[in-house]
Design an enzyme around this catalytic site. Structure first.
Site, PDB file in Angstrom:
ATOM      1  N   ASP A   1       0.311  38.414  51.064  1.00 50.88           N
ATOM      2  CA  ASP A   1       1.534  38.121  50.503  1.00 50.88           C
ATOM      3  C   ASP A   1       2.809  37.662  51.113  1.00 50.88           C
ATOM      4  OD1 ASP A   1       2.301  40.602  51.043  1.00 50.88           O
ATOM      5  OD2 ASP A   1       1.005  42.015  49.935  1.00 50.88           O
TER       6      ASP A   1
ATOM      7  N   ASP B   1       6.558  38.152  51.890  1.00 51.52           N
ATOM      8  CA  ASP B   1       8.244  38.733  51.876  1.00 51.52           C
ATOM      9  C   ASP B   1       9.013  38.704  52.877  1.00 51.52           C
ATOM     10  OD1 ASP B   1       6.066  40.817  50.594  1.00 51.52           O
ATOM     11  OD2 ASP B   1       6.189  42.119  52.501  1.00 51.52           O
TER      12      ASP B   1
ATOM     13  N   ASP C   1       8.675  49.317  60.978  1.00 57.22           N
ATOM     14  CA  ASP C   1       7.874  50.552  62.418  1.00 57.22           C
ATOM     15  C   ASP C   1       7.628  50.503  63.367  1.00 57.22           C
ATOM     16  OD1 ASP C   1       6.519  48.277  60.259  1.00 57.22           O
ATOM     17  OD2 ASP C   1       5.256  49.574  59.099  1.00 57.22           O
TER      18      ASP C   1
END
Length: 443
Positions: A69, A71, A143
């Protein structure tokens, strides 16, 4: 001055300023981006907003992988994004996001996060994070450095704030900022570090790896649904065997599959789990479908087996003992992993079929063959045979029985084993007639 202070507090590389990397250096053209994510970026940019494809999609493209996917990150508020795209919906409380729908594709759009979350718990875990900031703020909140890369499909450039491109070349998973603080913000990052390393064949950078074992207990504070979601990604990554070994090496399996240590202490159990993981990895790499329910059933089978034997020693008959064992093991797991009911139901069906494969006489094999979960149960039996838990002859017999013709199958049946006699038929009660005296005769 303030920027330098923040970088010192977060232990960021002082030289990690924005680097603009042109297409000539990274090789990703806009045609590599999904139609939906490209359209979202174009429309938002036309409305005067910044918009980038971000995170795992950029990382995977640079590694030569096809992202699952795409984002998008933007400086537009969620409400603005929702208004701009008619087919969209606002989701999330902890992190407010927008899902924009393009046919079968769903593009997840997030707004740049501020440097500091709006609400944390006593352990430092972020509970709510709906304060928005700049692109640089958002990059600091990412992160790992390899996930802090922003791709602009209009200019075909990549923005790199934390030397993520360098870490990709070095095959290194490195956290952005202070590892202990970042893991306290979101303990799931420890699992993600292992997943990324296993998936790409990377090593976890020492400063990123060192605090993990000591902070593993923080996963107990994470909602089970989030732990399950990350575990499913890890197990269905196509590199589950390596990932699970790394989980153990870092001390992260405790509380996820609580009795996993016991499994690996049993040679037969370890062999069984390893075969299940390797088979899953092979199917995923070959582009075949896999069942999370089957995989979780395999991971927990030897716990069920041990509990089943214990229940029989306590005096229960085999089938009631098996169902008691299944419930006991799943009760332990659902406290830690929110395995959906649709999966636990299938897991129980697979487990419940196993003793029925031992019955190869009378009409029992025909009835088993007609079961909805027969194929999953049979595949599970094959794993058990490959690990040495049951005889290879049993699995081979069922393979032949499936392939045999209707006329051949009756000749394959075995003689009934002790305890496999015919069931006693219950006598049907007739309709009661009038009560007659002993010396009376019916008319």
């Amino acid at each position: 001055m303030i920027r330098k202070f923040i970088r010192r507090v977060l232990r960021l590389d002082p030289s990690a300023e924005q680097r603009v990397i042109p297409k000539e250096s990274h090789g990703i053209g806009r045609e590599s981006i999904s139609n939906g994510s490209r359209k979202v970026c174009e429309v938002l940019q036309e409305r005067g907003f910044a918009a980038y494809v971000v995170g795992g999609a950029v990382r995977d493209l640079l590694l030569g992988l096809r992202p699952k996917d795409f984002d998008v990150a933007t400086d537009a508020d969620p409400e603005d994004v929702h208004k701009i795209f008619r087919r969209s919906r606002l989701i999330g409380r902890r992190f407010k996001l927008v899902h924009v729908l393009f046919g079968e594709e769903t593009v997840e759009v997030s707004t740049f996060r501020a440097r500091v979350a709006s609400e944390t718990d006593e352990h430092g875990r972020v509970l709510r994070d709906n304060i928005y900031g700049t692109l640089e703020d958002d990059a600091i909140r990412r992160d790992f450095t390899i996930n802090a890369l922003y791709y602009d499909p209009t200019r075909e450039t990549i923005l790199d704030y934390h030397d993520g491109m360098r870490d990709l070349r070095k095959k290194s998973v490195r956290i952005v900022g202070d590892a202990r603080a970042r893991y306290r913000e979101d303990p799931i990052r420890m699992l993600r570090a292992v997943r990324f390393a296993a998936k790409a064949g990377f090593e976890i950078e020492e400063r990123t790896r060192k605090p993990i074992r000591g902070l593993a207990h923080l996963l107990e504070n994470v909602p089970p649904s989030r732990v399950y979601e990350e575990m499913q990604k890890l197990l269905l990554s196509g590199h589950a065997a390596v990932a699970l070994a790394r989980l153990r090496a870092e001390g992260l399996h405790h509380g996820l599959l609580p009795l996993l240590d016991v499994i690996f202490e049993q040679p037969m159990g370890e062999r069984f789990v390893q075969l299940a993981l390797e088979e899953t990895d092979n199917r995923i790499r070959a582009g075949k479908g896999v069942s999370p329910a089957f995989l979780f059933a395999a991971l927990l089978w030897h716990e069920v087996l041990a509990a089943w034997k214990k229940a029989q020693r306590e005096g229960l008959k085999p089938i009631p003992a098996l169902f008691k064992a299944m419930d006991a093991v799943l009760d332990i797991q659902t406290d830690k992993l929110a395995i959906p009911r649709r999966f636990t139901a299938v897991m129980k069906e697979i487990w419940a079929l196993q003793p029925r494969f031992e019955q190869r006489s009378s009409r029992r094999p025909f009835a088993l063959l007609a079961q909805e979960r027969f194929r999953a149960g049979y595949d599970f039996l094959v794993l058990r045979a490959a690990s040495g838990e049951v005889s290879a002859e049993l699995a081979q017999w069922w393979e032949r029985f499936q392939r045999a013709g209707e006329n051949e199958r009756p000749s394959m049946l075995l003689a009934p084993q002790p305890g496999e006699g015919k069931r006693r038929r219950r006598r049907r009660r007739g309709r009661k007639g009038p009560v007659l005296p002993p010396d009376a005769a019916p008319a």
